[in-house]
Design an enzyme around this catalytic site. Sequence first.
Site: not given
Ligand code: PXP
Length: 244
Positions: A69, A48-49, A99-100, A6, A211-212, A42, A17, A150, A44, A189-190, A8-9
Site C-alpha cells: 500500500e 511509522r510502520h 489510519t487511512t 496486513n 490487519g489491526h 503500507h 521500543r 479495494e 508510509r 479496513h476495520g 504493519d502493526h
Molecule cells: N486496506 C487498506 C488499503 C488499508 O489502508 C488498510 C489499513 O492499513 C487495511 C486494508 C487494513 O485495515 P485494518 O488494519 O483496519 O484491518
Amino acid sequence: MRLGVNIDHVATLRNARGTDYPDLLEAANIVLRAGADGITVHLREDRRHIKDKDLKILLQNISRPINLEIAPTNEMISIAIKHKPHACCLVPEKRRELTTEGGLDLLKLESRLCPKIKKLQDAGIKVSLFINPDFSQIEAASRTGSSAVELHTGSYSDCNNSKRKKEYKRILDAAKFSKQFKIECHAGHGLTHNNVAPIAKISEITELNIGHSLISESIFIGLKESVKRMKDLIQSCGRKNYKK
Ligand code: PXP
C-alpha cells in the site's frame, strides 16, 4: 476469496521500543503458515510502520504475493518500481491521520493517477485503488485501467448498529456494480472476527485485507503462553514461587 494479512502493526510494536523484535519476516511466515494468501504492508511517507529495509527483506524472502500500500507520490511510485511487489494498492495519505481515512477521490485524481498507474503496470505490478464504495468512484477506477478496486469498509466497520444495514448495502451494491467492469473487487479496513461474515459472503469480492484486529487479537491468544514461558524459565533458574 483471498485473505491478505496486513502486518504493519507488528512493525508499530517493534518501532515503539526501537528493538529488532517482533520480527516482521517471522510474522509474515506465521501468517502464511496459518493460511493467509498474501502479505499486505503500507510504506508510509513518515515510515511509522514498516521501513524501506523491511520491504526489501520481505520481498527477498517471501514467495507469496506481497501487496504494497502506498500513497501515489513520485517517491513511493519509484520505490515500488524498484522493488516490484506483486501488487500495489494506491491509498490517500494524510500525515496526521491515525489510519487511512476514506478512499482516493478519483473524480479529482483520475487524470493525475493514470500515468502513475501505467508506470506501475509497465513494471509488471498489479494496481488496485482504495476507494469509498460509490458507483462514480468505481466508474472512474475502471477508466484508469487498474486491475482492481479495494472498497473501504471503514464506515461499515465503525458505525453503530442503526447504520450498519445502510453501510453494508453500500458495499454490496458497489461490489455488484464493479462486476459490470473488467475490474476485481477487494475490500478492507476495520474488519474483525465479529463483522467480517456479511462482507465475506459477497461473492463479487475476491480479496479481503485485514490487519489491526488480527494483530490485536493475537496478543490475547498469545499472552498466556508468553507469561507462562517466562515463569517456567525463571523457575528453571532454581527460583521458588513467590508466596504471600
Ligand atoms: N486496506 C487498506 C488499503 C488499508 O489502508 C488498510 C489499513 O492499513 C487495511 C486494508 C487494513 O485495515 P485494518 O488494519 O483496519 O484491518
